[in-house]
Motif scaffolding. Structure first.
Motif, PDB file in Angstrom:
ATOM      1  N   GLN A  12       0.844  -1.202   0.000  1.00 43.80           N
ATOM      2  CA  GLN A  12       0.000   0.000   0.000  1.00 43.80           C
ATOM      3  C   GLN A  12       0.874   1.244   0.000  1.00 43.80           C
ATOM      4  O   GLN A  12       1.819   1.367   0.781  1.00 43.80           O
ATOM      5  CB  GLN A  12      -0.918   0.015   1.224  1.00 43.80           C
ATOM      6  N   LEU A  13       0.538   2.185  -0.895  1.00 44.17           N
ATOM      7  CA  LEU A  13       1.283   3.442  -1.019  1.00 44.17           C
ATOM      8  C   LEU A  13       0.289   4.598  -0.995  1.00 44.17           C
ATOM      9  O   LEU A  13      -0.649   4.647  -1.787  1.00 44.17           O
ATOM     10  CB  LEU A  13       2.082   3.462  -2.320  1.00 44.17           C
ATOM     11  N   GLU A  14       0.503   5.541  -0.056  1.00 42.28           N
ATOM     12  CA  GLU A  14      -0.327   6.736   0.055  1.00 42.28           C
ATOM     13  C   GLU A  14       0.558   7.959  -0.148  1.00 42.28           C
ATOM     14  O   GLU A  14       1.541   8.158   0.566  1.00 42.28           O
ATOM     15  CB  GLU A  14      -0.980   6.813   1.440  1.00 42.28           C
ATOM     16  N   LEU A  15       0.200   8.786  -1.128  1.00 49.42           N
ATOM     17  CA  LEU A  15       0.945  10.004  -1.416  1.00 49.42           C
ATOM     18  C   LEU A  15      -0.022  11.185  -1.376  1.00 49.42           C
ATOM     19  O   LEU A  15      -0.957  11.256  -2.183  1.00 49.42           O
ATOM     20  CB  LEU A  15       1.618   9.917  -2.783  1.00 49.42           C
ATOM     21  N   CYS A  16       0.198  12.091  -0.428  1.00 46.80           N
ATOM     22  CA  CYS A  16      -0.655  13.272  -0.300  1.00 46.80           C
ATOM     23  C   CYS A  16       0.229  14.515  -0.329  1.00 46.80           C
ATOM     24  O   CYS A  16       1.132  14.661   0.511  1.00 46.80           O
ATOM     25  CB  CYS A  16      -1.455  13.209   0.998  1.00 46.80           C
ATOM     26  N   GLN A  17       0.004  15.385  -1.307  1.00 43.75           N
ATOM     27  CA  GLN A  17       0.850  16.574  -1.480  1.00 43.75           C
ATOM     28  C   GLN A  17       2.330  16.176  -1.446  1.00 43.75           C
ATOM     29  O   GLN A  17       3.162  16.873  -0.857  1.00 43.75           O
ATOM     30  CB  GLN A  17       0.554  17.604  -0.390  1.00 43.75           C
ATOM     31  N   ALA A  18       2.615  15.073  -2.077  1.00 42.68           N
ATOM     32  CA  ALA A  18       3.967  14.521  -2.004  1.00 42.68           C
ATOM     33  C   ALA A  18       4.869  15.009  -3.128  1.00 42.68           C
ATOM     34  O   ALA A  18       6.089  14.837  -3.051  1.00 42.68           O
ATOM     35  CB  ALA A  18       3.889  12.987  -2.036  1.00 42.68           C
ATOM     36  N   PHE A  19       4.303  15.634  -4.178  1.00 46.01           N
ATOM     37  CA  PHE A  19       5.087  15.959  -5.377  1.00 46.01           C
ATOM     38  C   PHE A  19       4.511  17.220  -6.002  1.00 46.01           C
ATOM     39  O   PHE A  19       3.293  17.389  -6.102  1.00 46.01           O
ATOM     40  CB  PHE A  19       5.006  14.758  -6.329  1.00 46.01           C
ATOM     41  N   ILE A  20       5.388  18.133  -6.440  1.00 49.38           N
ATOM     42  CA  ILE A  20       4.905  19.391  -7.023  1.00 49.38           C
ATOM     43  C   ILE A  20       5.137  19.440  -8.535  1.00 49.38           C
ATOM     44  O   ILE A  20       5.009  20.496  -9.150  1.00 49.38           O
ATOM     45  CB  ILE A  20       5.574  20.606  -6.343  1.00 49.38           C
ATOM     46  N   GLY A  21       5.455  18.307  -9.149  1.00 48.44           N
ATOM     47  CA  GLY A  21       5.621  18.261 -10.600  1.00 48.44           C
ATOM     48  C   GLY A  21       4.307  18.055 -11.322  1.00 48.44           C
ATOM     49  O   GLY A  21       3.257  17.866 -10.709  1.00 48.44           O
ATOM     50  N   ASP A  22       4.367  18.065 -12.673  1.00 44.74           N
ATOM     51  CA  ASP A  22       3.131  17.970 -13.458  1.00 44.74           C
ATOM     52  C   ASP A  22       2.918  16.577 -14.060  1.00 44.74           C
ATOM     53  O   ASP A  22       1.910  16.346 -14.730  1.00 44.74           O
ATOM     54  CB  ASP A  22       3.124  19.022 -14.568  1.00 44.74           C
ATOM     55  N   ARG A  23       3.855  15.640 -13.823  1.00 36.92           N
ATOM     56  CA  ARG A  23       3.713  14.326 -14.447  1.00 36.92           C
ATOM     57  C   ARG A  23       4.260  13.230 -13.519  1.00 36.92           C
ATOM     58  O   ARG A  23       5.331  13.345 -12.947  1.00 36.92           O
ATOM     59  CB  ARG A  23       4.464  14.270 -15.775  1.00 36.92           C
ATOM     60  N   LEU A  24       3.460  12.173 -13.388  1.00 37.72           N
ATOM     61  CA  LEU A  24       3.883  10.970 -12.664  1.00 37.72           C
ATOM     62  C   LEU A  24       3.937   9.809 -13.653  1.00 37.72           C
ATOM     63  O   LEU A  24       3.009   9.638 -14.455  1.00 37.72           O
ATOM     64  CB  LEU A  24       2.896  10.616 -11.542  1.00 37.72           C
ATOM     65  N   CYS A  25       4.995   9.011 -13.564  1.00 39.89           N
ATOM     66  CA  CYS A  25       5.113   7.873 -14.477  1.00 39.89           C
ATOM     67  C   CYS A  25       5.429   6.596 -13.694  1.00 39.89           C
ATOM     68  O   CYS A  25       6.422   6.534 -12.969  1.00 39.89           O
ATOM     69  CB  CYS A  25       6.209   8.114 -15.513  1.00 39.89           C
ATOM     70  N   PHE A  26       4.544   5.613 -13.819  1.00 29.92           N
ATOM     71  CA  PHE A  26       4.747   4.307 -13.202  1.00 29.92           C
ATOM     72  C   PHE A  26       5.428   3.401 -14.231  1.00 29.92           C
ATOM     73  O   PHE A  26       4.800   2.961 -15.202  1.00 29.92           O
ATOM     74  CB  PHE A  26       3.407   3.718 -12.749  1.00 29.92           C
ATOM     75  N   LYS A  27       6.707   3.144 -14.021  1.00 29.13           N
ATOM     76  CA  LYS A  27       7.513   2.386 -14.976  1.00 29.13           C
ATOM     77  C   LYS A  27       7.131   0.910 -14.979  1.00 29.13           C
ATOM     78  O   LYS A  27       6.617   0.363 -14.001  1.00 29.13           O
ATOM     79  CB  LYS A  27       8.995   2.536 -14.643  1.00 29.13           C
ATOM     80  N   ALA A  28       7.457   0.250 -16.089  1.00 28.95           N
ATOM     81  CA  ALA A  28       7.042  -1.131 -16.315  1.00 28.95           C
ATOM     82  C   ALA A  28       7.579  -2.097 -15.269  1.00 28.95           C
ATOM     83  O   ALA A  28       6.968  -3.127 -14.997  1.00 28.95           O
ATOM     84  CB  ALA A  28       7.474  -1.578 -17.711  1.00 28.95           C
ATOM     85  N   ASP A  29       8.712  -1.797 -14.683  1.00 29.05           N
ATOM     86  CA  ASP A  29       9.323  -2.744 -13.751  1.00 29.05           C
ATOM     87  C   ASP A  29       9.097  -2.363 -12.296  1.00 29.05           C
ATOM     88  O   ASP A  29       9.795  -2.843 -11.402  1.00 29.05           O
ATOM     89  CB  ASP A  29      10.832  -2.823 -14.013  1.00 29.05           C
ATOM     90  N   GLY A  30       8.100  -1.521 -12.030  1.00 33.01           N
ATOM     91  CA  GLY A  30       7.942  -1.001 -10.674  1.00 33.01           C
ATOM     92  C   GLY A  30       6.680  -1.450  -9.961  1.00 33.01           C
ATOM     93  O   GLY A  30       5.676  -1.817 -10.568  1.00 33.01           O
ATOM     94  N   PHE A  31       6.751  -1.431  -8.611  1.00 36.84           N
ATOM     95  CA  PHE A  31       5.601  -1.697  -7.736  1.00 36.84           C
ATOM     96  C   PHE A  31       4.929  -3.036  -8.058  1.00 36.84           C
ATOM     97  O   PHE A  31       3.716  -3.108  -8.247  1.00 36.84           O
ATOM     98  CB  PHE A  31       4.585  -0.557  -7.830  1.00 36.84           C
ATOM     99  N   MET A  32       5.715  -4.079  -8.085  1.00 34.72           N
ATOM    100  CA  MET A  32       5.213  -5.375  -8.549  1.00 34.72           C
ATOM    101  C   MET A  32       4.237  -6.042  -7.573  1.00 34.72           C
ATOM    102  O   MET A  32       3.508  -6.949  -7.970  1.00 34.72           O
ATOM    103  CB  MET A  32       6.387  -6.310  -8.835  1.00 34.72           C
ATOM    104  N   LYS A  33       4.218  -5.620  -6.294  1.00 27.78           N
ATOM    105  CA  LYS A  33       3.301  -6.229  -5.330  1.00 27.78           C
ATOM    106  C   LYS A  33       2.278  -5.242  -4.788  1.00 27.78           C
ATOM    107  O   LYS A  33       1.494  -5.575  -3.892  1.00 27.78           O
ATOM    108  CB  LYS A  33       4.089  -6.856  -4.177  1.00 27.78           C
ATOM    109  N   LEU A  34       2.260  -4.044  -5.350  1.00 24.70           N
ATOM    110  CA  LEU A  34       1.362  -3.002  -4.852  1.00 24.70           C
ATOM    111  C   LEU A  34      -0.102  -3.367  -5.124  1.00 24.70           C
ATOM    112  O   LEU A  34      -0.461  -3.736  -6.247  1.00 24.70           O
ATOM    113  CB  LEU A  34       1.693  -1.665  -5.523  1.00 24.70           C
TER     114      LEU A  34
END
Length: 922
Positions: free
Chosen positions: A810-832
């Motif tokens: 489990q991942l919770e992100l609140c006001q965690a990033f001030i950029g304009d783009r989030l990218c979930f890469k192909a090899d990431g978060f395999m058990k999320l």
């Protein structure tokens, strides 16, 4: 059950004569000599108590003997505790301390002589009981040889036969599970597989298995079939003999006479030979333990004919193990749904299958207590068929006094026997833990952590090398769950149990058993004071305060609980003569405004809960509670603890915080408490939440490193300048499992970059405050399953650093990033499995590459005002079950409407919801 009382007493006898108490015992009254004699006698009897505990169910003489032993253990424990109270004061060291101890010794001489006299009287009674024990010894020997349960076993066998002959009208909701099981039996013609039917007693495992076994397609598919009942009262040789008899009958061959004289190995070889070249179906009904399966499995060849073994069990460990070993299946039986339960109930109770309107509310109340258990519905229905429909009070009496009905009505004896079998099969150390559940009211959700701490405080947990008492207690809880005696209600995202419960019928049975064994007394609205025992041990007051007579004594009371009591009353009013031997005081949610001053005298108190009360301050005398292990002030109004708290060297769990819902920000904020700087002196602490650390120049933070036993730590009001010291302390907490950190304000930076040796056992990490960068060590945590970052306001995409956390669920992100783009890469978060994105003010685009987050089941996105579309690539998340969009732009919501351009991306998601924050609520 008597064994647990005796064990607790023996522990006290072993530790009471040390230091000055030893001197006192020698000089005054011969207390030590009497105690040693008592210990010797009890140790001799203890060897037989385990057997006697099982035998007392069918032997009244043994039951009386067990009660006598238990009563003596309780009385002796009370006497020893009174003896300890004489010397509870701290006299200090050196000559002055010795003089004080001698003075105390002289003052208490009379009391010591009295205690010695009481122990001598108890020893005299023990000798009389020992004579009875010698006379009963032959019964114990027979029982240990497995010869003492014939009558019980035969009765149980006969009753199980009834389950195989049920009327068709009793079979409700069986069609679908039957078809599923038949499909499992037919699927795949490879090697032998095991299909297990698991569930609590009375839920219909045997009935369902019989329907499958007798199905014409099943009979035609399998060349050989055999049904064998396996239970705790049948020896393995008898099971194998029965199986051989059935197999010869199935292949239409006469049973050779030599079979009657075969040993177990020969029987197994015969079975294996008969089945080796045949497609077979063997049903093993009522398997309790893995060793029973192990005894039989080697006789069943693992051929390639598509053979199957179907077993029924109350023990999910048996089902899970056989599934793993055979690549099999588990079918967990669930309670009958409400509508089908009502149909069955009406069909059994009323001739016209329709409940009269004036009885409907009462009948639904009775049915609710059955909780979908088929056996309970059928048996309670048989009781109600004898009631006159015109006499409403008779029906109401059954609804109000279910426990009395179970205890006294012959028609409910079989139901009680079925449910009690699981209790009787428990190992001796689990029986008191299960009876302990009788303290909780009807329908109460039992919090796992609360129950574990109570078990530990009550002394119900045996010591195990390499494990804390809490870890052993957790094992006990899982064992009760495996045996289908409890059910899990809620869990966390990473699978930890939050709450559990027991079936209402089971609760009524253990309340009766607890009362019979003077284990727990429950006082409800219907109770009257006359029912109280003079030597009551545990008291659970539910819903309303009892009317107590002025001379009513509860001086031997060890535990007091209040559930749902809204009336205001003080402890002295309720218990004018006090209870100096109390171990547990749980006033959770009571209408208290002030800390009860009477607690000052409770030297033995180990567990104190004032959770959800209106108590604001804790007095300085809290330091006198030298044995306190748990202090639960969660959700009270306490915000500061006195320095005397540092005297509680046995304190293991210190919970002092409130959770505050912050407007529409959609998350909780924990308000902590102030504590003395030298908190590191509480070396036994396992849980410490939440302390304010913006005081005393960082002394508190440095002190945290001394708390080597900590499992969970919560900190609030952290400053950037304290980061280095905090990292140094955290590095020393090798057993830490959960860490929660909140900065002193939103803009304050949390600086944890200095941590070189993170606690590798850390499972949950919550950080609330600004971050310059994601701490480098987070990605290397092998056991981290939950991560929450709030107010981080990172400039770099945090996903780059987090995507390779190996077991993140489990991942919770609140006001965690001030950029304009989030990218979930192909090899990431395999058990999320759960992802929450909240308040990304600049975010315009989310990309999900194919192969990323393959296990994601729930995605929540809220308050991202500039996000124009649902995540690109969300269509790749094939396991996604829930998509929640909260307070999102209207233009985005239009894109996923049935006629929207992105509807195709979310069409595979079963549940898509949208909510908005309006007028203070979602």
């Amino acid at each position: 059950m008597a064994e647990s009382s005796v064990n607790l007493l023996l522990v006290k006898l072993g530790g009471i004569f040390q230091n000055e108490v030893h001197l006192l015992g020698v000089l005054l009254g011969g207390v030590q000599e009497e105690a040693i004699n008592l210990r010797g006698e009890l140790e001799r009897m203890r060897a037989f108590l385990r057997t006697a505990d099982a035998l007392q169910e069918t032997d009244q003489e043994v039951k009386v003997w067990v009660k006598q032993v238990r009563d003596i253990a309780h009385e002796a424990e009370d006497i020893l505790d009174e003896f300890t109270l004489l010397h509870e004061h701290d006299h200090g060291d050196g000559i002055y301390g010795s003089l004080c101890r001698l003075s105390c010794c002289i003052k208490n001489a009379k009391a010591c002589y009295r205690i010695a006299s009481q122990l001598k009287a108890i020893n005299s009674r023990v000798k009389s009981i020992s004579e009875v024990h010698k006379r009963l010894q032959h019964k114990f020997v027979k029982a240990e040889e497995g010869l003492g349960f014939d009558s019980v076993g035969n009765t149980w066998q006969d009753s199980r036969g009834d389950a195989l002959l049920l009327d068709k009208s009793d079979l409700v909701g069986i069609h679908e599970p039957k078809n599923q099981l038949v499909g499992w039996l037919f699927k795949d013609n490879s090697g032998r597989k095991v299909v297990s039917l698991a569930g609590m007693g009375g839920i219909g495992k045997t009935t369902l298995a019989k329907q499958v076994y007798d199905d014409p397609q099943v009979e035609k598919h399998f060349e050989v079939r055999a049904w064998v009942t396996v239970n705790r009262s049948i020896k393995s040789g008898e099971v194998l003999q029965e199986m051989v008899q059935q197999l010869f009958k199935a292949i239409r061959r006469r049973v050779p006479e030599v079979v009657a004289n075969m040993d177990n190995n020969q029987l197994k070889a015969t079975i294996k030979e008969l089945l080796q070249e045949r497609r077979y179906l063997i049903v093993l009904d009522d398997v309790w333990h893995l060793y029973e399966w192990d005894t039989i499995q080697h006789a069943l060849p693992n051929n390639s004919c598509g053979s199957r073994v179907m077993l029924t069990t109350r023990n999910t460990e048996v089902a899970s193990t056989t599934r793993i070993l055979s690549d099999g299946k588990i079918f967990e039986l669930k309670p009958i749904p409400p509508k089908e339960s009502w149909d069955l109930f009406c069909r059994k109770v009323f001739q016209l299958n329709k409940c009269p309107p004036h009885l409907e509310d009462i009948c639904r109340d009775i049915l609710k207590k059955c909780e979908g258990l088929p056996l309970a519905i059928v048996t309670i229905s048989s009781v109600l068929t004898t009631k006159d429909e015109r006499r409403m009070y008779e029906w109401d009496m059954v609804a109000r006094s279910l426990g009395a009905e179970i205890e006294g009505n012959n028609k409910l004896k079989y139901l009680k026997k079925v449910l009690l079998l699981s209790f009787n099969d428990l190992p001796y150390f689990l029986k008191p833990c299960f009876l302990y559940l009788s303290i909780f009211p009807e329908g109460h959700l039992i919090a796992r952590t609360r129950l574990i701490r109570l078990w530990v405080a009550e002394g119900l947990i045996e010591a195990k090398v390499g494990k804390t008492p809490e870890e052993v207690a957790d094992d006990y809880l899982h064992e009760l769950l495996n045996r289908s005696l409890m059910q899990v209600v809620t869990t966390t995202s990473d699978g930890r149990i939050i709450t559990c419960r027991i079936h209402e019928f089971l609760r009524e049975i253990i309340i009766s058993k607890s009362r019979d064994q003077n284990f727990t007394t429950v006082v409800k609205e219907q109770s009257v004071p006359a029912q109280w025992s003079a030597n009551i041990r545990r008291l659970s007051i539910q819903s309303t305060l009892p009317s107590v007579k002025p001379n009513r004594s509860v001086s031997q009371l060890r535990s007091l609980f209040m559930f749902g009591v809204t009336e205001k009353s003080s402890i002295p009013t309720l218990f004018p003569r006090g209870f100096r031997l109390l171990n547990v005081l749980d006033l959770h949610s009571s209408p208290l405004k002030k800390f009860p001053v009477e607690i000052v005298d409770l030297y033995f108190l180990k567990y104190l809960s004032l959770r959800k009360t209106k108590v604001k301050t804790v007095p300085r005398f809290i330091g006198k509670l030298q044995n306190l292990e748990t202090l639960d002030l969660k959700h009270s109004y306490v915000i500061e603890l006195p320095v005397e708290i540092l005297k509680l060297q046995r304190l293991r769990h210190l919970l002092v915080y409130q959770c505050q819902f912050i407007s529409y920000q959609y998350f909780n904020s924990s308000i902590g408490f102030k504590v003395a700087p030298k908190i590191g002196g509480l070396r036994a602490l396992q849980k410490l939440c939440f302390i304010e650390v913006n005081q005393d120049g960082g002394t508190i933070i440095r002190e945290l490193g001394k708390l080597s036993q900590l499992r969970r730590l919560g900190l609030s009001k952290l400053r950037k300048v304290d980061g280095k010291a905090l990292c140094s302390s955290i590095a020393k907490l090798s057993d830490l499992r959960a860490l929660s950190i909140a900065s002193v304000e939103q803009e304050e930076i949390i600086d944890l970059q200095h941590l070189s040796s993170p606690p590798l056992l850390l499972q949950r990490l919550y950080m609330r405050g600004r971050l310059d960068a994601v701490p480098h060590w987070i990605a290397s945590l092998p056991n981290l399953v939950r991560l929450s970052l709030k107010w981080s306001r990172l400039r770099d995409d945090p996903l780059i650093y987090l995507r390779h956390i190996p077991n993140l669920v489990q991942l919770e992100l609140c006001q965690a990033f001030i950029g304009d783009r989030l990218c979930f890469k192909a090899d990431g978060f395999m058990k999320l499995k759960i992802l929450s994105l909240d308040k990304f003010d600049e975010l315009r685009c989310i990309d999900v590459e194919m192969g990323a987050m393959d296990c994601l089941e729930k995605l929540s996105i809220q308050r991202c005002e500039l996000l124009e579309n649902v995540p690109s690539g969300i269509e790749h998340l094939r396991k996604l079950k829930v998509l929640e969009l909260s307070d999102m732009p209207v233009d985005l919501m239009k894109t996923i409407r049935p006629d929207g351009k992105d509807n195709w991306r979310v069409s595979h998601v079963p549940e898509v919801s949208s909510t908005y924050w309006r007028e203070g609520e979602w």
